[in-house]
Design a protein around this motif. Structure first.
Motif, PDB file in Angstrom:
ATOM      1  N   ASP A  56     -11.265  -7.373  -7.184  1.00 34.05           N
ATOM      2  CA  ASP A  56     -12.000  -7.249  -5.925  1.00 34.05           C
ATOM      3  C   ASP A  56     -11.601  -8.347  -4.948  1.00 34.05           C
ATOM      4  O   ASP A  56     -11.468  -8.113  -3.742  1.00 34.05           O
ATOM      5  N   LYS A  57     -11.393  -9.554  -5.452  1.00 30.36           N
ATOM      6  CA  LYS A  57     -10.972 -10.667  -4.596  1.00 30.36           C
ATOM      7  C   LYS A  57      -9.582 -10.405  -4.022  1.00 30.36           C
ATOM      8  O   LYS A  57      -9.327 -10.653  -2.841  1.00 30.36           O
TER       9      LYS A  57
ATOM     10  N   LYS B 247      -6.725  -6.732   2.372  1.00 30.97           N
ATOM     11  CA  LYS B 247      -7.257  -5.882   3.428  1.00 30.97           C
ATOM     12  C   LYS B 247      -6.882  -6.454   4.793  1.00 30.97           C
ATOM     13  O   LYS B 247      -7.136  -7.612   5.094  1.00 30.97           O
TER      14      LYS B 247
ATOM     15  N   LYS C 143      -8.138  -7.458  -3.584  1.00 32.12           N
ATOM     16  CA  LYS C 143      -8.261  -6.376  -2.606  1.00 32.12           C
ATOM     17  C   LYS C 143      -8.787  -6.909  -1.276  1.00 32.12           C
ATOM     18  O   LYS C 143      -8.328  -6.507  -0.217  1.00 32.12           O
ATOM     19  N   GLY C 144      -9.742  -7.808  -1.335  1.00 29.85           N
ATOM     20  CA  GLY C 144     -10.293  -8.394  -0.121  1.00 29.85           C
ATOM     21  C   GLY C 144      -9.263  -9.196   0.644  1.00 29.85           C
ATOM     22  O   GLY C 144      -9.222  -9.160   1.877  1.00 29.85           O
TER      23      GLY C 144
END
Length: 62
Positions: A5-6, A12, A8-9
């Motif tokens: 998740d980190k 982005k 992907k963030g």
């Protein structure tokens, strides 16, 4: 929040830099393994680039 998740963030909004990272990482693995896993590395790079979108970095002459 998981590590994925980190990541992907961070990616982005920066697809070009993410693609460059994918290419550099794959090239690093190829160099360290003497190209032994070139097909698998190329496949992984392709799948990651597909996830990032349509625009591809220019192909180099390997």
């Amino acid at each position: 929040m998981s590590m994925l998740d980190k990541i992907k963030g961070l990616m982005k909004g920066h697809p070009d830099q993410a693609r460059q990272g994918v290419e550099k990482s794959g090239d690093f693995v190829d160099k360290k393994t003497g190209g032994k896993y070139g097909g698998q590395v190329d496949s992984a790079q392709q799948k990651l680039n597909d996830r990032l979108g349509d625009k591809r970095p220019p192909a180099d002459d390997r």
